[in-house]
Scaffold this active site. Structure first.
Site, mmCIF file in Angstrom:
data_model
loop_
_atom_site.group_PDB
_atom_site.id
_atom_site.type_symbol
_atom_site.label_atom_id
_atom_site.label_comp_id
_atom_site.label_asym_id
_atom_site.label_seq_id
_atom_site.Cartn_x
_atom_site.Cartn_y
_atom_site.Cartn_z
ATOM 1 N N LYS A 179 88.056 86.759 22.993
ATOM 2 C CA LYS A 179 87.768 88.157 23.309
ATOM 3 C C LYS A 179 87.698 88.339 24.821
ATOM 4 O O LYS A 179 86.785 87.829 25.472
ATOM 5 C CB LYS A 179 86.442 88.637 22.692
ATOM 6 N N GLU A 231 78.758 79.141 30.655
ATOM 7 C CA GLU A 231 78.891 79.138 32.114
ATOM 8 C C GLU A 231 78.414 80.507 32.571
ATOM 9 O O GLU A 231 79.070 81.517 32.344
ATOM 10 C CB GLU A 231 80.350 78.871 32.512
ATOM 11 N N CYS A 237 80.846 83.964 40.009
ATOM 12 C CA CYS A 237 79.539 83.430 39.590
ATOM 13 C C CYS A 237 79.062 82.325 40.524
ATOM 14 O O CYS A 237 77.860 82.110 40.677
ATOM 15 C CB CYS A 237 79.596 82.929 38.149
ATOM 16 N N GLU A 272 71.212 87.757 41.148
ATOM 17 C CA GLU A 272 72.662 87.764 41.329
ATOM 18 C C GLU A 272 73.146 89.205 41.467
ATOM 19 O O GLU A 272 72.987 90.014 40.553
ATOM 20 C CB GLU A 272 73.344 87.082 40.148
#
Length: 478
Positions: free
Chosen positions: A182, A256, A290, A387
């Site tokens: 997906k 991850e 990331c 983040e």
């Protein structure tokens, strides 16, 4: 004085954009039974295509197709035969690289020179690399005759749509698994073009299935009882939800997740090189990375000099049309992500940090944010802890290597780090102490299919890339 560059736009004509796209199930494109959604260009807000949404029933059809292909075709197939398909896919990606790069930049907003020179070459390399492993699985560290897990459900993010696809699909297929993938709802188009490449490569039906949609589609895939393995790249919050839903089942899981990497510059570092690494570490792909070096730790004695050089270099960055070959900073991927970046930047202002943004003209349409740094930042600031996932850099200082390590490790994340120094012994010492899955030495954001990538703590678990990336798709040796 900044150079003036004439526009150098890449042509959109190479991409045959369809007005609508279906799901790719059992080797064919079919209509989804959910509510269709639109994929838009972040740079202009124009509608690129209408995309089918996969319902729970559609996901079940895709998983069933993958199960049939695994049991009857792909699982029993000798590794040397699977390798031929992977090599074929890798070559087609290389041949169609310009088309893929243009579509990636259109759909994602990243500069064409990044799609063209970084993303697409790595995608091809990943398939080439794992094609080489397909008949050598006995050397992967899982025993002399390791077996595939079965059907892999894979959910990927919008920041590197095609590269994350390759990181997931290539090792899974090499190990003998079939997949249902997906893509992110804001960037589905290159995944659907990859489905056409699977057809072009004559990949057996059902080996790769692609279902498009938003969170509900991903949840249906992750929670499907006939999925043997789940692989997810994305936010830590969603990763936690997936871990909870998989807990208590026999499903294998790799995650991850987010990061807040420290990029550490010592006084003896080659400063011009370090500044290039800082810029690449946080402004590459608009900071939608990331493992971005979003916390800069500079040794006090060179702080002023590094800051001066950094601001000068940021002043030369060109923001604008992602399809212009001169563009350094493209568009933010979505209105939602832009709102998140603005919110946390405003928090930085409110908490007393000093903001400086590179002087650049913001286009009238699309989603844009100027490259920005915050100084006067402490470890207590939210911009140093959370983040942001955008082109925003927090700058802190340190005096000793021990202080640098302590500050770098003072985060719930642990995905990556960078060290800049001329002393090899210091690099090795720092790398040993930094709690990060990847530590770059005098460089940043370098990827290679032979090298494992992954994190610690809230950055997830499991590794992608290298021999280690195969382990996630093979059964434990009894």
């Amino acid at each position: 004085m900044a150079f003036e560059y004439a526009p150098a736009p890449e042509s959109r004509a190479i991409v045959d954009l369809k007005s609508s796209y279906g799901l790719f199930i059992d080797g064919e494109f079919v209509d989804g039974t959910g509510t269709p959604f639109k994929s838009i260009s972040p740079a202009s807000e124009e509608v690129l295509a209408e995309v089918s949404e996969a319902s729970e029933a559609d996901v079940t059809k895709a998983v069933q197709a993958a199960r049939r292909a695994f049991e009857k075709v792909w699982g029993p197939m000798p590794g040397r035969e699977r390798a031929k398909y992977l090599y074929r896919i890798a070559r087609i990606i290389a041949e169609r690289s310009r088309e893929l790069a243009v579509l990636e930049s259109l759909d994602n907003g990243k500069p064409i020179k990044e799609s063209r020179d970084v993303d697409i070459p790595l995608v091809s390399q990943w398939f080439f690399y794992y094609a080489g492993w397909a008949d050598k699985l006995g050397y992967a560290g899982r025993g002399p005759d390791p077996q595939p897990l079965g059907v892999a459900g894979q959910v990927i993010p919008w920041n590197f749509p095609l590269m994350m696809l390759a990181w997931k699909i290539a090792p899974a297929l090499a190990a003998g698994n079939t997949v249902v993938l997906k893509p992110a709802e804001t960037t589905p188009l290159t995944a659907l073009l990859f489905a056409e490449i699977c057809q072009q490569a004559d990949l057996p039906p059902g080996v790769v299935n692609i279902v498009t949609g938003a969170g509900a589609t991903g949840q249906a895939l992750v929670e499907h009882p006939d999925v043997d393995k789940v692989a997810f790249t994305g936010s830590t919050a969603v990763g936690r939800q997936i871990a909870r839903s998989v807990a208590g089942t026999d499903k294998k899981l790799t995650l991850e997740l987010g990061g807040k990497a420290a990029n550490i510059v010592f006084a003896d570092a080659p400063l011009d090189q370090a500044v290039e690494g800082i810029v690449g570490g946080i402004f590459f792909n608009q900071g939608h990375v990331c493992c971005a070096g979003s916390r800069l730790l500079v040794q006090e004695s060179v702080y002023d000099e590094v800051l001066e050089r950094l601001k000068r270099r940021m002043g030369t960055l060109r923001l604008g049309d992602p399809l212009d070959k001169n563009t350094d900073i493209g568009a933010i991927n979505s209105a939602e992500q832009l709102a998140r970046i603005r919110e946390l930047s405003d928090v930085g202002d409110a908490e007393g940090a000093e903001r400086w943004s590179a002087p650049c003209e913001i286009p009238d349409h699309g989603f844009w944010f100027a490259p920005t740094i915050f100084t006067g930042v402490t470890q207590a600031h939210r911009i140093a802890r959370e983040e942001i996932f955008g082109p925003v850099l927090s700058v802190l200082t340190f005096r000793t290597p021990a202080e640098a390590v302590e500050k770098a490790n003072n985060t719930p994340y642990g995905l990556s780090a960078g060290v800049w120094t001329e002393k090899g012994s210091r690099i090795l010492s720092m790398a040993e102490q930094l709690r990060a899955g990847v530590v770059w030495a005098n460089t940043f954001n370098k990827f290679d299919p032979t090298s494992p990538f992954g994190g610690y703590k809230e950055s997830g678990y499991g590794r992608e890339g290298g021999r280690h990336g195969l382990a996630s798709y093979l059964k434990e040796h009894a």
